[in-house]
Every structure is written in structure tokens, then in C-alpha cells.
Design an enzyme around this catalytic site. Structure first.
Site, PDB file in Angstrom:
ATOM      1  CB  SER A  43      -5.677  -3.547  -8.111  1.00 14.28           C
ATOM      2  OG  SER A  43      -6.544  -3.426  -6.891  1.00 14.28           O
ATOM      3  CE  LYS A 120      -6.243   0.769  -6.880  1.00 15.59           C
ATOM      4  NZ  LYS A 120      -6.170   0.442  -7.525  1.00 15.59           N
TER       5      LYS A 120
END
Length: 279
Positions: A43, A120
Site C-alpha cells: 500500500s 500510511k
């Protein structure tokens, strides 16, 4: 012989004490300063690759209940959660010696529902408005500029211990083929730059306007079309807004990286990622 036997129990006790002390020191070090983190998914490509191993700087944002270590090893039936150890500190959305995260930081945080550790990029701070329009990030009503910068290429093959195969802009691609993604350099207000990847047009490229509530943050993965992040609500396996107390620490530097199924396979280590700074 009798003298040797008499000393043996003492030697055993000393060995046990040494091991216990070492574990206590390691536990304190992990809780207060740096936590090891192994990248399991794609990701955050290309900033972070599957198999990157790094230490998370816990000093950067101070401490909360989420700073206590979690140990999740389903293969061995081990599931010790930070909530189990330090849950008595939960509930006030505050931190001890709290530091303010900067926009653009790559952050490890505790998922608000599942409790699993996620990593993230921090895009939205309290009071910010966030929207995706046709794959382009808009922040506080202004477009965040992207400059096309070629193509990210990787081999189509199982990656990491979970053996996941990457998604490709030029798919379908057979094993051993070149998996391509469009690459661009995104520049946040203040000048922070990093690479983002694009695979295809999909729902997460077009969102409503999110307003980040007080005491919360908004996170997006750099691999924009392959990231479960704040663009998705917690009800649909996303992240939603992340409370301040759920931040664990900042990713500053990759120690080493393994392209194989285990970090113990030293012959699969990537030679260009030793001590690489996280941009």
C-alpha cells in the site's frame, strides 16, 4: 565433582536472570524508543516495499496506550494486544510528552477498530478538508500538484510471507513479466515531495469532501489504488479518521529489505535499501 555440582544450580539461575534482564531491557526499549516494523503489503509502494524492515521512532509523537507493544503471531496462537497491557490509559485521546505530527510524515498507527498496526502517509490534520478528484488529491480546496515521472516497474511474482501478487496498470501479466504502474511526484503545501502510484480509475479516485475532526488525522497510502486507508470508512474495512492517541510513531529509515518470503533469507536482501531514508 561435588564442588562442580554445587555450582551448577547457581550457573543455571544466572543464565535465567540474564535472559530475563535482556527481555526486560528489550521490552522497555521497544515500548519507549523504537519499535521494529515489517512491511507486509504494497500500500505504500514505492516509498516502502513489501519486505522492508524498519524501526518506528516512538519519541517523535510522545506516548499513549498504543505505545505498548502488540504481539500477533496467529501461526503460534499468540495475540497479545497493546489494549491488553495498557488499556487503562485508553479513552482520553491524549498523549504524554505529545508531539505534533507533520503533514507528509509516514506514520505507524493502531487501526481504530481492529487494533492492528497500519502504516500510511499523513495527509490531513485536524480541521483540514480532503477530497480525491479523478485521482488527484485536493487539500483545503486547493489541488495538490502532481508531476508525471515515468513508470514504476516490478516483477509479477508472489511477494512477502503472504505471497500476494501486485496489481498492474498493464495487466493481466504472467509470472515473471513486468508489472507497471504510472508514477508521479506529489508536492504538499510546505514542499514535502514523494512518489505516488496509479493503476486504474476506481471509486477511491473520486470521493466526497472529508473534514478531519479535532484530535484526529487522515491517512492515505502512496500506492493510491491499492490502499485501505482513511478514504474508506471503518465499516467497509477502511481506516476512517485516526485518533491522536492511536499514533505509534514515525517511520524514518529502512534498516534493510528482503525480497523473499522471510527476512532470514539473506540472499534475497535488496542491496540498495540498507539504511535508506523514508521520504
Amino acid at each position: 565433582m561435588a564442588e562442580k555440582d554445587a555450582k551448577s544450580p547457581n550457573a543455571f539461575v544466572e543464565t535465567v536472570k540474564t535472559v530475563v534482564y535482556a527481555l526486560l531491557i528489550a521490552g522497555v526499549f521497544r515500548t519507549l524508543f523504537f519499535q521494529p516494523f515489517w512491511i507486509p503489503s504494497g500500500s505504500m509502494k514505492e516509498t516502502l516495499l513489501v519486505g522492508d524492515f524498519l524501526f518506528v521512532n516512538k519519541v517523535a509523537y510522545g506516548y499513549s496506550y498504543a505505545s505498548c507493544p502488540s504481539l500477533y503471531m496467529p501461526r503460534f496462537g499468540i495475540d497479545v494486544d497493546a489494549q491488553d497491557i495498557c488499556g487503562f490509559l485508553d479513552g482520553e485521546n491524549t498523549r504524554i510528552w505529545g508531539g505534533e505530527p507533520e503533514r507528509g510524515d509516514v506514520v505507524v498507527f493502531r487501526h481504530p477498530v481492529s487494533g492492528r498496526d497500519y502504516i500510511k502517509r499523513l495527509i490531513g490534520k485536524p480541521g483540514d478538508t480532503i477530497q480525491m478528484r479523478d485521482g488527484v488529491l485536493w487539500l483545503n480546496g486547493a489541488e495538490v500538484p502532481q508531476e508525471p515521472d515515468g513508470t514504476f516497474v516490478e516483477e509479477m511474482a508472489p511477494q512477502g510471507p503472504e505471497g500476494r501478487r501486485p496489481r498492474c496498470m498493464n495487466g493481466p501479466v504472467g509470472d515473471g513479466g513486468e508489472c507497471r504502474k504510472a508514477r508521479a511526484i506529489e508536492t504538499l503545501p510546505g514542499g514535502r515531495q514523494y512518489a505516488v502510484l496509479d493503476i486504474a480509475s476506481q471509486g477511491s479516485d473520486r470521493t466526497s469532501i472529508y473534514t478531519v475532526p479535532e484530535g484526529h488525522y487522515f491517512f492515505i497510502g502512496d500506492n493510491r489504488d491499492n490502499s485501505a486507508d482513511s478514504r474508506l470508512s471503518q465499516r467497509v474495512q477502511g481506516v476512517g479518521f485516526v485518533p491522536y492517541e492511536n499514533l505509534i510513531g514515525r517511520a524514518d529509515r529502512i534498516m534493510f529489505s528482503s525480497a523473499g518470503r522471510s527476512m532470514l533469507f539473506v540472499w534475497t536482501w535488496r542491496g540498495d535499501r540498507f539504511f535508506k531514508a523514508v521520504e
